[in-house]
Design a protein around this motif. Structure first.
Motif, PDB file in Angstrom:
ATOM      1  N   THR A 110       0.826  -1.206   0.000  1.00  0.00           N
ATOM      2  CA  THR A 110       0.000   0.000   0.000  1.00  0.00           C
ATOM      3  C   THR A 110       0.860   1.256   0.000  1.00  0.00           C
ATOM      4  O   THR A 110       0.579   2.214  -0.724  1.00  0.00           O
ATOM      5  CB  THR A 110      -0.935   0.009   1.228  1.00  0.00           C
ATOM      6  N   PHE A 111       1.920   1.255   0.788  1.00  0.00           N
ATOM      7  CA  PHE A 111       2.769   2.440   0.907  1.00  0.00           C
ATOM      8  C   PHE A 111       3.779   2.558  -0.231  1.00  0.00           C
ATOM      9  O   PHE A 111       3.976   3.641  -0.774  1.00  0.00           O
ATOM     10  CB  PHE A 111       3.538   2.404   2.236  1.00  0.00           C
ATOM     11  N   TRP A 112       4.424   1.450  -0.594  1.00  0.00           N
ATOM     12  CA  TRP A 112       5.644   1.537  -1.391  1.00  0.00           C
ATOM     13  C   TRP A 112       5.555   0.977  -2.801  1.00  0.00           C
ATOM     14  O   TRP A 112       6.422   1.261  -3.626  1.00  0.00           O
ATOM     15  CB  TRP A 112       6.785   0.824  -0.645  1.00  0.00           C
ATOM     16  N   VAL A 113       4.557   0.168  -3.097  1.00  0.00           N
ATOM     17  CA  VAL A 113       4.496  -0.483  -4.407  1.00  0.00           C
ATOM     18  C   VAL A 113       3.329   0.039  -5.234  1.00  0.00           C
ATOM     19  O   VAL A 113       3.484   0.246  -6.440  1.00  0.00           O
ATOM     20  CB  VAL A 113       4.419  -2.020  -4.244  1.00  0.00           C
ATOM     21  N   GLU A 114       2.168   0.231  -4.638  1.00  0.00           N
ATOM     22  CA  GLU A 114       1.024   0.796  -5.348  1.00  0.00           C
ATOM     23  C   GLU A 114       1.424   2.163  -5.889  1.00  0.00           C
ATOM     24  O   GLU A 114       1.707   3.096  -5.139  1.00  0.00           O
ATOM     25  CB  GLU A 114      -0.173   0.903  -4.401  1.00  0.00           C
ATOM     26  N   SER A 115       1.465   2.302  -7.217  1.00  0.00           N
ATOM     27  CA  SER A 115       2.102   3.473  -7.841  1.00  0.00           C
ATOM     28  C   SER A 115       1.420   4.786  -7.478  1.00  0.00           C
ATOM     29  O   SER A 115       2.097   5.784  -7.201  1.00  0.00           O
ATOM     30  CB  SER A 115       2.138   3.303  -9.369  1.00  0.00           C
ATOM     31  N   ASP A 116       0.090   4.826  -7.473  1.00  0.00           N
ATOM     32  CA  ASP A 116      -0.597   6.077  -7.143  1.00  0.00           C
ATOM     33  C   ASP A 116      -0.283   6.517  -5.721  1.00  0.00           C
ATOM     34  O   ASP A 116      -0.016   7.699  -5.465  1.00  0.00           O
ATOM     35  CB  ASP A 116      -2.118   5.911  -7.313  1.00  0.00           C
ATOM     36  N   ASN A 117      -0.301   5.581  -4.791  1.00  0.00           N
ATOM     37  CA  ASN A 117       0.016   5.910  -3.401  1.00  0.00           C
ATOM     38  C   ASN A 117       1.469   6.340  -3.249  1.00  0.00           C
ATOM     39  O   ASN A 117       1.781   7.306  -2.542  1.00  0.00           O
ATOM     40  CB  ASN A 117      -0.251   4.710  -2.498  1.00  0.00           C
ATOM     41  N   TYR A 118       2.359   5.623  -3.932  1.00  0.00           N
ATOM     42  CA  TYR A 118       3.795   5.908  -3.787  1.00  0.00           C
ATOM     43  C   TYR A 118       4.139   7.293  -4.326  1.00  0.00           C
ATOM     44  O   TYR A 118       4.803   8.090  -3.643  1.00  0.00           O
ATOM     45  CB  TYR A 118       4.612   4.843  -4.514  1.00  0.00           C
ATOM     46  N   PHE A 119       3.690   7.605  -5.533  1.00  0.00           N
ATOM     47  CA  PHE A 119       4.081   8.873  -6.157  1.00  0.00           C
ATOM     48  C   PHE A 119       3.300  10.071  -5.597  1.00  0.00           C
ATOM     49  O   PHE A 119       3.808  11.200  -5.623  1.00  0.00           O
ATOM     50  CB  PHE A 119       3.904   8.801  -7.673  1.00  0.00           C
ATOM     51  N   THR A 120       2.110   9.833  -5.057  1.00  0.00           N
ATOM     52  CA  THR A 120       1.296  10.930  -4.549  1.00  0.00           C
ATOM     53  C   THR A 120       1.562  11.217  -3.073  1.00  0.00           C
ATOM     54  O   THR A 120       1.572  12.376  -2.655  1.00  0.00           O
ATOM     55  CB  THR A 120      -0.210  10.619  -4.739  1.00  0.00           C
ATOM     56  N   THR A 122       3.636   8.645  -0.495  1.00  0.00           N
ATOM     57  CA  THR A 122       4.802   8.088   0.197  1.00  0.00           C
ATOM     58  C   THR A 122       6.100   8.756  -0.218  1.00  0.00           C
ATOM     59  O   THR A 122       6.865   9.229   0.641  1.00  0.00           O
ATOM     60  CB  THR A 122       4.894   6.573  -0.068  1.00  0.00           C
ATOM     61  N   LYS A 123       6.379   8.797  -1.508  1.00  0.00           N
ATOM     62  CA  LYS A 123       7.651   9.362  -1.973  1.00  0.00           C
ATOM     63  C   LYS A 123       7.798  10.831  -1.595  1.00  0.00           C
ATOM     64  O   LYS A 123       8.853  11.222  -1.046  1.00  0.00           O
ATOM     65  CB  LYS A 123       7.795   9.176  -3.481  1.00  0.00           C
ATOM     66  N   PRO A 124       6.799  11.693  -1.848  1.00  0.00           N
ATOM     67  CA  PRO A 124       6.969  13.103  -1.454  1.00  0.00           C
ATOM     68  C   PRO A 124       7.167  13.277   0.046  1.00  0.00           C
ATOM     69  O   PRO A 124       7.980  14.115   0.474  1.00  0.00           O
ATOM     70  CB  PRO A 124       5.663  13.761  -1.926  1.00  0.00           C
ATOM     71  N   ARG A 129      11.890  14.702   4.015  1.00  0.00           N
ATOM     72  CA  ARG A 129      12.562  14.555   5.299  1.00  0.00           C
ATOM     73  C   ARG A 129      13.944  13.934   5.167  1.00  0.00           C
ATOM     74  O   ARG A 129      14.540  13.544   6.169  1.00  0.00           O
ATOM     75  CB  ARG A 129      11.683  13.715   6.238  1.00  0.00           C
ATOM     76  N   ILE A 130      14.435  13.830   3.954  1.00  0.00           N
ATOM     77  CA  ILE A 130      15.755  13.267   3.694  1.00  0.00           C
ATOM     78  C   ILE A 130      16.603  14.338   3.026  1.00  0.00           C
ATOM     79  O   ILE A 130      16.134  15.025   2.126  1.00  0.00           O
ATOM     80  CB  ILE A 130      15.638  12.026   2.780  1.00  0.00           C
ATOM     81  N   PRO A 131      17.864  14.501   3.458  1.00  0.00           N
ATOM     82  CA  PRO A 131      18.688  15.550   2.866  1.00  0.00           C
ATOM     83  C   PRO A 131      19.036  15.264   1.415  1.00  0.00           C
ATOM     84  O   PRO A 131      19.173  14.110   0.998  1.00  0.00           O
ATOM     85  CB  PRO A 131      19.947  15.552   3.749  1.00  0.00           C
ATOM     86  N   PHE A 132      19.154  16.303   0.638  1.00  0.00           N
ATOM     87  CA  PHE A 132      19.609  16.202  -0.747  1.00  0.00           C
ATOM     88  C   PHE A 132      21.084  15.809  -0.749  1.00  0.00           C
ATOM     89  O   PHE A 132      21.857  16.294   0.075  1.00  0.00           O
ATOM     90  CB  PHE A 132      19.421  17.555  -1.439  1.00  0.00           C
ATOM     91  N   LEU A 136      16.707  12.034  -3.517  1.00  0.00           N
ATOM     92  CA  LEU A 136      16.465  11.556  -4.876  1.00  0.00           C
ATOM     93  C   LEU A 136      16.679  10.050  -5.004  1.00  0.00           C
ATOM     94  O   LEU A 136      16.243   9.446  -5.976  1.00  0.00           O
ATOM     95  CB  LEU A 136      17.379  12.267  -5.864  1.00  0.00           C
ATOM     96  N   ILE A 137      17.361   9.451  -4.028  1.00  0.00           N
ATOM     97  CA  ILE A 137      17.786   8.060  -4.142  1.00  0.00           C
ATOM     98  C   ILE A 137      17.075   7.146  -3.153  1.00  0.00           C
ATOM     99  O   ILE A 137      16.580   6.077  -3.519  1.00  0.00           O
ATOM    100  CB  ILE A 137      19.317   7.958  -3.915  1.00  0.00           C
ATOM    101  N   LEU A 138      17.017   7.568  -1.894  1.00  0.00           N
ATOM    102  CA  LEU A 138      16.573   6.676  -0.830  1.00  0.00           C
ATOM    103  C   LEU A 138      15.117   6.220  -0.963  1.00  0.00           C
ATOM    104  O   LEU A 138      14.832   5.030  -0.758  1.00  0.00           O
ATOM    105  CB  LEU A 138      16.813   7.326   0.531  1.00  0.00           C
ATOM    106  N   PRO A 139      14.138   7.084  -1.295  1.00  0.00           N
ATOM    107  CA  PRO A 139      12.768   6.573  -1.432  1.00  0.00           C
ATOM    108  C   PRO A 139      12.640   5.455  -2.466  1.00  0.00           C
ATOM    109  O   PRO A 139      11.946   4.466  -2.232  1.00  0.00           O
ATOM    110  CB  PRO A 139      11.975   7.824  -1.850  1.00  0.00           C
ATOM    111  N   GLY A 140      13.321   5.606  -3.603  1.00  0.00           N
ATOM    112  CA  GLY A 140      13.289   4.545  -4.599  1.00  0.00           C
ATOM    113  C   GLY A 140      13.913   3.261  -4.092  1.00  0.00           C
ATOM    114  O   GLY A 140      13.421   2.156  -4.366  1.00  0.00           O
ATOM    115  N   ARG A 141      15.007   3.386  -3.333  1.00  0.00           N
ATOM    116  CA  ARG A 141      15.646   2.205  -2.761  1.00  0.00           C
ATOM    117  C   ARG A 141      14.714   1.524  -1.756  1.00  0.00           C
ATOM    118  O   ARG A 141      14.618   0.288  -1.703  1.00  0.00           O
ATOM    119  CB  ARG A 141      16.954   2.612  -2.083  1.00  0.00           C
ATOM    120  N   MET A 142      14.012   2.327  -0.949  1.00  0.00           N
ATOM    121  CA  MET A 142      13.069   1.765   0.017  1.00  0.00           C
ATOM    122  C   MET A 142      11.896   1.086  -0.688  1.00  0.00           C
ATOM    123  O   MET A 142      11.396   0.057  -0.243  1.00  0.00           O
ATOM    124  CB  MET A 142      12.584   2.875   0.956  1.00  0.00           C
TER     125      MET A 142
END
Length: 312
Positions: A110-120, A122-124, A129-132, A136-142
């Motif tokens: 629900t949080f990380w794989v469902e694309s609408d939830n992830y891009f709308t 979870t990822k933002p 809350r992650i430093p630049f 750009l990298i860590l959410p995709g890795r998670m």
């Protein structure tokens, strides 16, 4: 004096002290057992390299993973299960295994794989809350880690395709929610009137699913039909993580107040500086206004200018 206990974890939103299930498990258990945790919420100044939180830090130890953190707290005499019988202790282990096998894959999806939830959502949220440049990298890795975890545990024959895996994990998750609802019944907590480790795990897994506003809400809709589980989450939030009218926890309010005080001090400092500059300008000697000399053109120049003005 006991060594200070500091918990580094993901922060909250949507009325939750944390939107991260594993962080919520530890935070809830600490509340239930009376462990005096100092919570350090990860923000955009965080310098970690991975998303392996929560992490408990003391003077001599660094402990990660909820199960290990809870065991460490029990060794420090912060035990939320001291009133449980041997059978209830065995039931706790069985239900936690059920949660991790049947419910956790669907929560991760629900949080990380469902694309609408992830891009709308979870990822933002996590990227903010992650430093630049880690944002750009860590959410995709998670996200990839969550998918790999799902496929590793559920992608066995005969479920070879992702669509088949998704359908199965949501069926299992709904069945798990039904079992939890039947087990809780009308009780306040799973073993009576006192919260325990099982309550911390159930709350940690259910509360983000219950409160976070997703565009795709398949499992969330099923959870909201089980009113006793929703009441269970609301009771823990109100009793142990009370929020003020603005939806901010006391710790969060202290941070807001501190930031507001700093901002006020900065504005006052700049205002004083502007006032001093105005005073200096008013007190500085004023030179008489200079009169610009008038240039007089020759007759030939006047005739040339006149011709230029008439030309198209």
């Amino acid at each position: 004096m006991a060594a200070p206990l500091e918990l580094s974890c993901w922060g909250g939103g949507w009325g939750l002290p944390s939107v991260h299930s594993e962080s919520l498990v530890v935070m809830a258990y600490a509340k239930f057992s009376g462990a005096p945790l100092k919570v350090n919420v990860i923000d955009n100044t965080w310098r970690g390299s991975r998303g392996d939180v929560p992490v408990l830090t003391t003077e001599d130890n660094i402990v990660s993973q909820p199960a290990k953190i809870l065991n460490f707290l029990r060794k420090q005499k912060y035990n939320a299960d001291y009133e449980l019988s041997a059978k209830q202790g065995a039931d706790t282990l069985a239900y936690i295994a059920l949660l991790e096998e049947k419910l956790l894959p669907a929560v991760l999806h629900t949080f990380w794989v469902e694309s609408d939830n992830y891009f709308t959502v979870t990822k933002p949220w996590f990227a903010s809350r992650i430093p630049f440049p880690l944002s750009l990298i860590l959410p995709g890795r998670m996200s990839r880690g969550a998918l790999n975890r799902i496929l590793l545990t559920r992608g066995q024959p005969p479920l070879y395709h992702l669509q088949e895996v998704e359908a199965q994990i949501y069926r299992d998750a709904k069945e798990c929610l039904n079992l939890l609802s039947n087990r809780l019944g009308t009780s306040q907590f799973f073993f009576g009137d006192t919260p325990s480790t099982l309550d911390a795990y159930v709350f940690g897994f259910l509360a983000p699913l219950y409160k976070v506003r997703f565009p795709k809400v398949q499992l969330q809709e099923h959870l909201k039909q089980l009113s006793n589980l929703c009441r269970f989450c609301d009771d823990i939030l109100n009793s142990y993580f009370r929020l003020n009218v603005g939806g901010i926890s006391p710790a969060g309010q202290e941070m807001v107040d501190a930031n507001l005080q700093k901002l006020t001090q900065l504005v006052n400092k700049e205002s004083n500086l502007i006032e001093k500059m105005d005073d200096n300008l008013r007190q500085s000697p004023q030179l008489p206004r200079r009169k610009l000399p008038t240039l007089k053109l020759t007759p030939a120049e006047e005739e040339s200018n006149s011709l230029q003005r008439l030309s198209p």
